[in-house]
Design a protein around this motif. Structure first.
Motif, PDB file in Angstrom:
ATOM      1  N   CYS B  14      30.669  66.967 -11.772  1.00 22.94           N
ATOM      2  CA  CYS B  14      31.101  68.358 -11.628  1.00 22.94           C
ATOM      3  C   CYS B  14      32.113  68.661 -12.719  1.00 22.94           C
ATOM      4  CB  CYS B  14      31.710  68.593 -10.241  1.00 22.94           C
ATOM      5  SG  CYS B  14      33.162  67.594  -9.908  1.00 22.94           S
ATOM      6  N   SER B  15      32.463  69.917 -12.869  1.00 20.91           N
ATOM      7  CA  SER B  15      33.436  70.288 -13.902  1.00 20.91           C
ATOM      8  C   SER B  15      34.824  69.861 -13.433  1.00 20.91           C
ATOM      9  CB  SER B  15      33.403  71.795 -14.147  1.00 20.91           C
ATOM     10  OG  SER B  15      33.938  72.467 -13.015  1.00 20.91           O
ATOM     11  N   ILE B  16      35.722  69.739 -14.400  1.00 21.94           N
ATOM     12  CA  ILE B  16      37.111  69.391 -14.059  1.00 21.94           C
ATOM     13  C   ILE B  16      37.653  70.423 -13.076  1.00 21.94           C
ATOM     14  CG2 ILE B  16      39.456  69.214 -14.940  1.00 21.94           C
ATOM     15  CD1 ILE B  16      38.400  68.032 -17.478  1.00 21.94           C
ATOM     16  N   ARG B  17      37.344  71.674 -13.335  1.00 14.72           N
ATOM     17  CA  ARG B  17      37.850  72.754 -12.500  1.00 14.72           C
ATOM     18  C   ARG B  17      37.410  72.615 -11.048  1.00 14.72           C
ATOM     19  NH1 ARG B  17      39.355  78.326 -13.315  1.00 14.72           N
ATOM     20  NH2 ARG B  17      39.422  79.203 -11.224  1.00 14.72           N
ATOM     21  N   ASP B  18      36.119  72.341 -10.862  1.00 15.19           N
ATOM     22  CA  ASP B  18      35.600  72.183  -9.494  1.00 15.19           C
ATOM     23  C   ASP B  18      36.255  70.996  -8.809  1.00 15.19           C
ATOM     24  OD1 ASP B  18      32.186  73.245 -10.254  1.00 15.19           O
ATOM     25  OD2 ASP B  18      34.010  74.366  -9.725  1.00 15.19           O
ATOM     26  N   PHE B  19      36.399  69.895  -9.582  1.00 12.27           N
ATOM     27  CA  PHE B  19      37.005  68.704  -9.006  1.00 12.27           C
ATOM     28  C   PHE B  19      38.432  68.992  -8.543  1.00 12.27           C
ATOM     29  CE2 PHE B  19      37.708  64.363  -8.128  1.00 12.27           C
ATOM     30  CZ  PHE B  19      38.988  64.042  -8.583  1.00 12.27           C
ATOM     31  N   LEU B  20      39.195  69.658  -9.386  1.00 13.82           N
ATOM     32  CA  LEU B  20      40.584  69.959  -9.049  1.00 13.82           C
ATOM     33  C   LEU B  20      40.663  70.864  -7.816  1.00 13.82           C
ATOM     34  CD1 LEU B  20      41.952  70.606 -12.653  1.00 13.82           C
ATOM     35  CD2 LEU B  20      42.505  68.666 -11.201  1.00 13.82           C
ATOM     36  N   GLU B  21      39.777  71.836  -7.751  1.00 14.50           N
ATOM     37  CA  GLU B  21      39.805  72.757  -6.605  1.00 14.50           C
ATOM     38  C   GLU B  21      39.448  72.033  -5.314  1.00 14.50           C
ATOM     39  OE1 GLU B  21      37.554  76.253  -7.672  1.00 14.50           O
ATOM     40  OE2 GLU B  21      39.310  77.089  -8.691  1.00 14.50           O
ATOM     41  N   LYS B  22      38.461  71.142  -5.413  1.00 12.97           N
ATOM     42  CA  LYS B  22      38.057  70.382  -4.214  1.00 12.97           C
ATOM     43  C   LYS B  22      39.188  69.499  -3.723  1.00 12.97           C
ATOM     44  CE  LYS B  22      33.676  69.354  -5.399  1.00 12.97           C
ATOM     45  NZ  LYS B  22      32.507  68.536  -5.680  1.00 12.97           N
ATOM     46  N   GLN B  23      39.993  68.986  -4.669  1.00 13.59           N
ATOM     47  CA  GLN B  23      41.116  68.127  -4.308  1.00 13.59           C
ATOM     48  C   GLN B  23      42.362  68.940  -3.969  1.00 13.59           C
ATOM     49  OE1 GLN B  23      41.098  64.497  -4.596  1.00 13.59           O
ATOM     50  NE2 GLN B  23      38.906  64.827  -4.644  1.00 13.59           N
ATOM     51  N   ASN B  24      42.231  70.258  -3.900  1.00 14.14           N
ATOM     52  CA  ASN B  24      43.342  71.151  -3.545  1.00 14.14           C
ATOM     53  C   ASN B  24      44.521  71.183  -4.514  1.00 14.14           C
ATOM     54  OD1 ASN B  24      42.372  72.355  -1.189  1.00 14.14           O
ATOM     55  ND2 ASN B  24      42.735  70.446  -0.071  1.00 14.14           N
ATOM     56  N   TYR B  25      44.251  70.991  -5.803  1.00 15.70           N
ATOM     57  CA  TYR B  25      45.320  71.132  -6.786  1.00 15.70           C
ATOM     58  C   TYR B  25      45.463  72.602  -7.141  1.00 15.70           C
ATOM     59  CZ  TYR B  25      45.678  66.132  -7.825  1.00 15.70           C
ATOM     60  OH  TYR B  25      45.909  64.787  -7.764  1.00 15.70           O
ATOM     61  N   ASN B  26      46.691  73.018  -7.395  1.00 13.02           N
ATOM     62  CA  ASN B  26      46.928  74.359  -7.915  1.00 13.02           C
ATOM     63  C   ASN B  26      46.871  74.262  -9.438  1.00 13.02           C
ATOM     64  OD1 ASN B  26      48.057  76.701  -8.995  1.00 13.02           O
ATOM     65  ND2 ASN B  26      49.381  77.014  -7.211  1.00 13.02           N
ATOM     66  N   ILE B  27      45.822  74.864 -10.002  1.00 17.88           N
ATOM     67  CA  ILE B  27      45.574  74.703 -11.437  1.00 17.88           C
ATOM     68  C   ILE B  27      46.729  75.219 -12.297  1.00 17.88           C
ATOM     69  CG2 ILE B  27      44.062  75.598 -13.275  1.00 17.88           C
ATOM     70  CD1 ILE B  27      41.727  74.870 -11.544  1.00 17.88           C
ATOM     71  N   GLN B  28      47.536  76.135 -11.758  1.00 16.58           N
ATOM     72  CA  GLN B  28      48.663  76.681 -12.530  1.00 16.58           C
ATOM     73  C   GLN B  28      49.843  75.715 -12.597  1.00 16.58           C
ATOM     74  OE1 GLN B  28      48.523  79.645 -14.013  1.00 16.58           O
ATOM     75  NE2 GLN B  28      46.481  79.999 -13.191  1.00 16.58           N
ATOM     76  N   HIS B  29      49.820  74.680 -11.763  1.00 18.36           N
ATOM     77  CA  HIS B  29      50.995  73.814 -11.636  1.00 18.36           C
ATOM     78  C   HIS B  29      50.744  72.398 -12.116  1.00 18.36           C
ATOM     79  CE1 HIS B  29      52.598  76.475  -8.066  1.00 18.36           C
ATOM     80  NE2 HIS B  29      52.519  77.125  -9.205  1.00 18.36           N
ATOM     81  N   ILE B  30      49.668  72.181 -12.900  1.00 19.31           N
ATOM     82  CA  ILE B  30      49.318  70.811 -13.252  1.00 19.31           C
ATOM     83  C   ILE B  30      49.108  70.598 -14.744  1.00 19.31           C
ATOM     84  CG2 ILE B  30      48.184  70.348 -11.032  1.00 19.31           C
ATOM     85  CD1 ILE B  30      45.523  70.838 -12.392  1.00 19.31           C
ATOM     86  N   ALA B  31      49.101  69.291 -15.112  1.00 20.20           N
ATOM     87  CA  ALA B  31      48.663  68.878 -16.447  1.00 20.20           C
ATOM     88  C   ALA B  31      47.649  67.763 -16.225  1.00 20.20           C
ATOM     89  CB  ALA B  31      49.845  68.360 -17.263  1.00 20.20           C
ATOM     90  N   VAL B  32      46.593  67.758 -17.042  1.00 26.07           N
ATOM     91  CA  VAL B  32      45.499  66.803 -16.835  1.00 26.07           C
ATOM     92  C   VAL B  32      45.207  66.039 -18.114  1.00 26.07           C
ATOM     93  CG1 VAL B  32      43.057  66.572 -16.216  1.00 26.07           C
ATOM     94  CG2 VAL B  32      44.451  68.337 -15.126  1.00 26.07           C
ATOM     95  N   GLU B  33      45.024  64.725 -17.955  1.00 24.88           N
ATOM     96  CA  GLU B  33      44.610  63.899 -19.084  1.00 24.88           C
ATOM     97  C   GLU B  33      43.276  63.258 -18.739  1.00 24.88           C
ATOM     98  OE1 GLU B  33      47.444  61.278 -21.887  1.00 24.88           O
ATOM     99  OE2 GLU B  33      46.501  60.122 -20.293  1.00 24.88           O
ATOM    100  N   LEU B  34      42.329  63.336 -19.651  1.00 28.37           N
ATOM    101  CA  LEU B  34      41.009  62.742 -19.440  1.00 28.37           C
ATOM    102  C   LEU B  34      40.787  61.694 -20.513  1.00 28.37           C
ATOM    103  CD1 LEU B  34      38.143  62.729 -18.164  1.00 28.37           C
ATOM    104  CD2 LEU B  34      37.539  64.579 -19.721  1.00 28.37           C
ATOM    105  N   ASN B  35      40.575  60.438 -20.058  1.00 25.00           N
ATOM    106  CA  ASN B  35      40.348  59.334 -21.000  1.00 25.00           C
ATOM    107  C   ASN B  35      41.399  59.301 -22.104  1.00 25.00           C
ATOM    108  OD1 ASN B  35      38.060  58.678 -19.475  1.00 25.00           O
ATOM    109  ND2 ASN B  35      36.777  60.054 -20.699  1.00 25.00           N
ATOM    110  N   GLY B  36      42.647  59.478 -21.726  1.00 28.96           N
ATOM    111  CA  GLY B  36      43.760  59.340 -22.656  1.00 28.96           C
ATOM    112  C   GLY B  36      44.095  60.583 -23.464  1.00 28.96           C
ATOM    113  N   GLU B  37      43.349  61.671 -23.268  1.00 27.03           N
ATOM    114  CA  GLU B  37      43.666  62.883 -24.050  1.00 27.03           C
ATOM    115  C   GLU B  37      43.973  64.044 -23.116  1.00 27.03           C
ATOM    116  OE1 GLU B  37      41.762  61.865 -28.133  1.00 27.03           O
ATOM    117  OE2 GLU B  37      42.461  63.834 -27.515  1.00 27.03           O
ATOM    118  N   ILE B  38      45.024  64.787 -23.447  1.00 28.22           N
ATOM    119  CA  ILE B  38      45.371  65.907 -22.585  1.00 28.22           C
ATOM    120  C   ILE B  38      44.303  67.003 -22.712  1.00 28.22           C
ATOM    121  CG2 ILE B  38      46.900  66.949 -24.325  1.00 28.22           C
ATOM    122  CD1 ILE B  38      48.619  67.482 -21.519  1.00 28.22           C
ATOM    123  N   VAL B  39      44.003  67.651 -21.588  1.00 29.71           N
ATOM    124  CA  VAL B  39      42.942  68.661 -21.579  1.00 29.71           C
ATOM    125  C   VAL B  39      43.541  70.047 -21.404  1.00 29.71           C
ATOM    126  CG1 VAL B  39      40.828  69.432 -20.454  1.00 29.71           C
ATOM    127  CG2 VAL B  39      41.415  67.008 -20.447  1.00 29.71           C
TER     128      VAL B  39
END
Lengths: 267, 64
Positions: B14-39
């Protein structure tokens, strides 16, 4: 052998002790500091020892003042730290206290950024005093720092940080402290700094109320980000921000900045 | 897939966005790194998470 005494290199006989030097040059001194440590012991001195003799109640001259201020810093630490440039974004409960601690540590240059003014409810945890009410926080904090450590460079920007201005504001600073209040701003700044610049970032999350002091910690995240706080207790109704716990978090951040300046990347 | 050093099972990509929403993260309040790189937030919808990805998410709460 050569000793650095009150900031000046001086040649003395091998085998000299602290009391020898005190008796010969500083009979009226009552505080003796060797290599950053205050002592009353009569230590035998070694080449390159850094000594400071202070007479309480006597106002030092300009030259002596800087060497007294830095006497308690471990000498190699001071040499590294006085070349450093650090920015503090947000000058509230966290930022004002972080800035004061870094100033006392003898940092070379501090950039202070905040758009806000000092108001009375700030005084429960921010480092300002009654005489600062109504002033820009940047100006008030700069004034305070000048009275604590006049030997560091303090630059100020009284602006609101946004994604569009953060590159220009923080370019050239090796570590930036995120000390905002609003979680959306925190995320914006951290994302911006990590994406647009190559500085290290020491951020904060969760330090409200009077929950256990022991739950405030520093964690390393990603490869350039450190987050201090308990990660959980947000400021909200019934759980405000109070000086002790906010100061613990500020201490975590200031200490992590110091460690990074000394090339220590672990928490 | 690894999320914050914990192994979790990704049921389907799934997309990062869908994953974050399913896990109940508030997208405005987070920082995400994927495989060592910030997204960047702008790419959350476009990037699809795969089973061998490593994700780190930092979430900020208010106060300071």
């Amino acid at each position: 052998m050569i000793l650095v005494i009150n900031g000046k290199p001086i040649e003395v006989a091998q085998g000299s002790s602290l009391k020898d030097i005190q008796k010969e040059f500083f009979r009226t001194s009552d505080v003796v500091i060797i290599n950053g440590f205050q002592t009353n012991e009569n230590i035998v001195l070694q080449d390159q020892d850094v000594l400071t003799f202070i007479e309480k109640g006597k106002m030092p001259n300009k030259e002596e003042f800087e060497s007294f201020m830095s006497a308690r810093h471990t000498p190699e630490v001071y040499e590294k730290v006085k070349k450093a440039k650090v920015a503090v974004a947000g000058l509230g409960g966290l930022g004002s206290n972080i800035a004061i601690m870094l100033a006392r540590t003898g940092l070379g240059e501090l950039l202070l950024v905040d758009f806000d003014q000092v108001e009375p409810s700030n005084l429960n945890r921010q480092c300002y005093t009654v005489k600062h009410l109504g002033l820009d926080k940047t100006e008030a904090l700069k004034m305070q720092i000048e009275e604590i450590n006049p030997f560091i460079t303090v630059k100020i920007k009284t602006v609101k940080v946004s994604y569009d201005n953060l590159t220009e504001l923080f370019s050239g600073y090796e570590v930036v402290c995120e000390a905002f209040d609003n979680p959306k701003s925190k995320a914006m700044l951290v994302n911006g700094l990590l994406q647009e610049l190559d500085c290290k970032v020491v951020a904060s999350s969760g330090m409200a109320g009077y929950f256990s002091s022991n739950s405030i910690r520093t964690e390393k995240k990603f490869n350039r980000l450190y987050v201090c706080g308990d990660g959980e207790h947000e400021a909200k109704q019934g759980s405000g921000l109070m000086a002790p716990r906010v100061s613990i978090c500020a201490g975590h951040q200031a200490n992590m900045v110091l460690r990074l300046l000394l090339d220590i990347e672990s928490v | 897939m690894k999320v914050n050093s914990q192994q979790i099972k990704l049921e389907k990509e799934c997309s990062i966005r869908d994953f974050l929403e399913k896990q109940n993260y508030n997208i405005q309040h987070i920082a995400v790194e994927l495989n060592g790189e910030i997204v960047s937030k702008k790419k959350f919808e476009a990037i699809t998470l795969k089973d061998d990805d490593e994700v780190e998410i930092v979430s900020f709460v208010g106060g300071g």
